[in-house]
Design a protein around this motif. Structure first.
Motif, PDB file in Angstrom:
ATOM      1  N   ASN A 142       0.884  -1.159   0.000  1.00 35.60           N
ATOM      2  CA  ASN A 142       0.000   0.000   0.000  1.00 35.60           C
ATOM      3  C   ASN A 142       0.925   1.212   0.000  1.00 35.60           C
ATOM      4  N   MET A 143       1.058   1.853  -1.161  1.00 40.47           N
ATOM      5  CA  MET A 143       2.092   2.884  -1.311  1.00 40.47           C
ATOM      6  C   MET A 143       1.603   4.251  -0.836  1.00 40.47           C
ATOM      7  N   THR A 144       2.575   5.117  -0.524  1.00 40.79           N
ATOM      8  CA  THR A 144       2.249   6.362   0.174  1.00 40.79           C
ATOM      9  C   THR A 144       1.540   7.412  -0.668  1.00 40.79           C
ATOM     10  N   PHE A 145       2.127   7.740  -1.825  1.00 43.03           N
ATOM     11  CA  PHE A 145       1.598   8.880  -2.580  1.00 43.03           C
ATOM     12  C   PHE A 145       0.701   8.424  -3.738  1.00 43.03           C
ATOM     13  N   PRO A 146      -0.351   9.211  -4.024  1.00 46.27           N
ATOM     14  CA  PRO A 146      -1.242   8.850  -5.136  1.00 46.27           C
ATOM     15  C   PRO A 146      -0.481   8.592  -6.441  1.00 46.27           C
ATOM     16  N   ALA A 147       0.638   9.288  -6.656  1.00 46.20           N
ATOM     17  CA  ALA A 147       1.400   9.101  -7.902  1.00 46.20           C
ATOM     18  C   ALA A 147       1.862   7.658  -8.085  1.00 46.20           C
ATOM     19  N   ARG A 148       1.961   6.904  -6.991  1.00 43.34           N
ATOM     20  CA  ARG A 148       2.488   5.543  -7.114  1.00 43.34           C
ATOM     21  C   ARG A 148       1.502   4.456  -6.692  1.00 43.34           C
ATOM     22  N   ARG A 176       1.027   2.555   5.349  1.00 44.35           N
ATOM     23  CA  ARG A 176       1.784   2.546   4.114  1.00 44.35           C
ATOM     24  C   ARG A 176       3.175   1.951   4.288  1.00 44.35           C
ATOM     25  N   ILE A 177       3.616   1.293   3.232  1.00 45.97           N
ATOM     26  CA  ILE A 177       4.938   0.661   3.250  1.00 45.97           C
ATOM     27  C   ILE A 177       5.452   0.565   1.823  1.00 45.97           C
ATOM     28  N   GLU A 178       6.769   0.748   1.624  1.00 43.50           N
ATOM     29  CA  GLU A 178       7.344   0.633   0.282  1.00 43.50           C
ATOM     30  C   GLU A 178       8.631  -0.196   0.335  1.00 43.50           C
ATOM     31  N   GLY A 179       8.883  -0.896  -0.781  1.00 41.21           N
ATOM     32  CA  GLY A 179       9.986  -1.867  -0.816  1.00 41.21           C
ATOM     33  C   GLY A 179      11.368  -1.267  -0.606  1.00 41.21           C
ATOM     34  N   ARG A 213       7.988   7.114   3.659  1.00 39.29           N
ATOM     35  CA  ARG A 213       7.122   6.200   2.922  1.00 39.29           C
ATOM     36  C   ARG A 213       6.579   5.020   3.735  1.00 39.29           C
ATOM     37  N   THR A 214       7.171   4.734   4.868  1.00 40.76           N
ATOM     38  CA  THR A 214       6.753   3.549   5.613  1.00 40.76           C
ATOM     39  C   THR A 214       6.427   3.922   7.052  1.00 40.76           C
TER      40      THR A 214
END
Ligand SMILES: NC(=[NH2+])NCCC[C@H](N)C(=O)O
Length: 411
Positions: free
Chosen positions: A176-182, A215-218, A236-237
């Motif tokens: 579940n990514m942070t910003f709408p762009a992603r 939210r969390i990103e790799g 981001r996380t």
């Protein structure tokens, strides 16, 4: 047959990796849109593609099989058949802000009229208003959006395949990514895992899926060993997502027993843990000196499970000591980006001088533009494979961000 996903370290020999070759999406925006799309400049696509091919060739020459996200999604949808393709498009349009209405209807017809491969390229590149023969008559479009050129925004960050999902042991997190762009990016990954014959029905574990709150990103998820994961508490996380994934990994026999949460500054230059800290050998790490406080201190928490199945959290400040403890090492080598010169460290970190991709213990792929940091790595005994970087770096990500390892050899 080996498992489709198997990653028990950051440094085991890289066998299979997923990339995305930059396409029209990295050119299809204006300077005004850049902050929202998380870019700081406009890349020159033909050169970005050449550089990306150079990156892919370097990985192949060193024994990795390279898969492409854009190809896997098409194969997944084709394997799923027309119902899956339609459901995919419905969901993509809903997530793009068109849950109902005339624009959704027109966009759906337009995209469904294309062969799958073309539809995917278009979804990634974005759909401009002048492509459809349609004058929206709803109030929102009429009142607010008249000058905005897109119905569907491009997704220029797709070539950073590291972030929408992360391979952890014999499974993955789909984020579940942070910003709408992603945010829509991880839907491609979910589709691949659900429908691509290489991944679907292979007993893969999705430890945490993209529908979970938090939210969390790799770029924040690092596999330090077959029992320890490090996760950045970052822009981001969130701490909440870290606790959640820790719980799931402990509960589901993932093999992971400890999560190290490391707090880094919350800003765009240091958006993920892997922009300031990476593991490159059994006992060697790159670190941007700018994240360490006095005496090398940084807020770090170890998360484990107690006898009652509850999370147990310990706070530490000495990263070096924590790493030694969790990895059972007597000594470790923290190599400063830019060799410790604060000016060079800031310059090279900006262009991802700390974002190294290990493709075997002690063998790393880095951007050629970070020549001071590269020299320092060589002086510390690493084998450094440099790749071209003038245009790719404009998206604010380096070799680690541009790759999602799917299979690494165990150490
Ligand atoms: N793992 C990473 N460091 N990824 C870098 C992603 C860069 C991208 N422009 C973003 O802001 O999301």
């Amino acid at each position: 047959m080996t498992k489709p996903i198997h990653v028990t370290s950051e440094i085991g020999k890289l066998d299979v990796v997923m990339l995305k070759r930059p396409g029209a999406e990295v050119e299809n925006f204006t300077p005004k849109m850049m902050p929202r799309l998380l870019f700081d400049d406009i890349p020159y696509l033909p050169i970005a593609q050449k550089e990306h091919d150079n990156f892919a060739d370097t990985l192949r020459e060193n024994g990795a099989e390279v898969l492409y996200l854009e190809k896997l999604v098409v194969e997944a949808l084709d394997a799923g058949g027309s119902e899956v393709k339609t459901a995919f498009l419905d969901k993509m349009l809903t997530e793009s802000g068109y849950a109902a209405g005339m624009i959704r209807h027109e966009l759906k017809n337009y995209l469904l009229s294309m062969p799958t491969a073309e539809m995917i390229v278009k979804l990634m590149a974005g759909v401009r208003k002048n492509e459809l023969d349609l004058v929206p008559r709803d109030l929102v479009s009429a009142a607010e959006e008249r000058d905005y050129p897109f119905f569907l925004d491009p997704m220029p960050n797709l070539y950073f395949t590291r972030d929408p999902a992360a391979s952890l042991g014999d499974g993955l997190s789909i984020n579940n990514m942070t910003f709408p762009a992603r945010q829509r990016e991880s839907f491609f990954m979910e589709t691949i895992i659900d429908y691509h014959p290489r991944f679907a029905d292979h007993g893969l574990h999705v430890w945490r899926d993209r529908n979970q709150p938090g939210r969390i990103e790799g770029g924040d998820e690092l596999v330090l060993s077959n029992t320890v994961i490090a996760i950045g508490v970052s822009e981001r996380t969130s701490a909440h997502a870290i606790e959640d994934i820790a719980r799931r990994l402990f509960e589901h026999d993932s093999g992971f027993e400890k999560v190290l949460a490391i707090r880094i500054p919350h800003n765009h230059a240091m958006m993920h843990l892997d922009t300031v800290f990476t593991m490159i050998n059994h006992d060697q790490f790159t670190v941007h000196p700018g994240i360490l406080g006095e005496g090398g201190q940084i807020d770090t928490w170890t998360i484990t499970e107690d006898q009652n199945g509850e999370l147990h959290v310990d706070h530490h400040l000495n990263l070096k000591q924590v790493l030694k403890d969790v990895l059972g090492l007597d000594e470790i080598d923290l190599i400063p980006t830019g060799g410790g010169d604060p000016l060079i460290a800031d310059r090279e970190q900006w262009n991802d001088g700390s974002n190294t991709l290990a493709i075997a213990p002690g063998v790393v792929v880095t951007y050629n533009r970070n020549y001071v940091s590269n020299q320092v790595l060589r002086e510390h005994g690493l084998k450094v494979l440099e790749v071209l970087s003038s245009e790719l770096s404009r998206g604010r990500g380096g070799p680690r961000c541009m790759s999602m390892p799917l299979v690494r050899e165990d150490l």
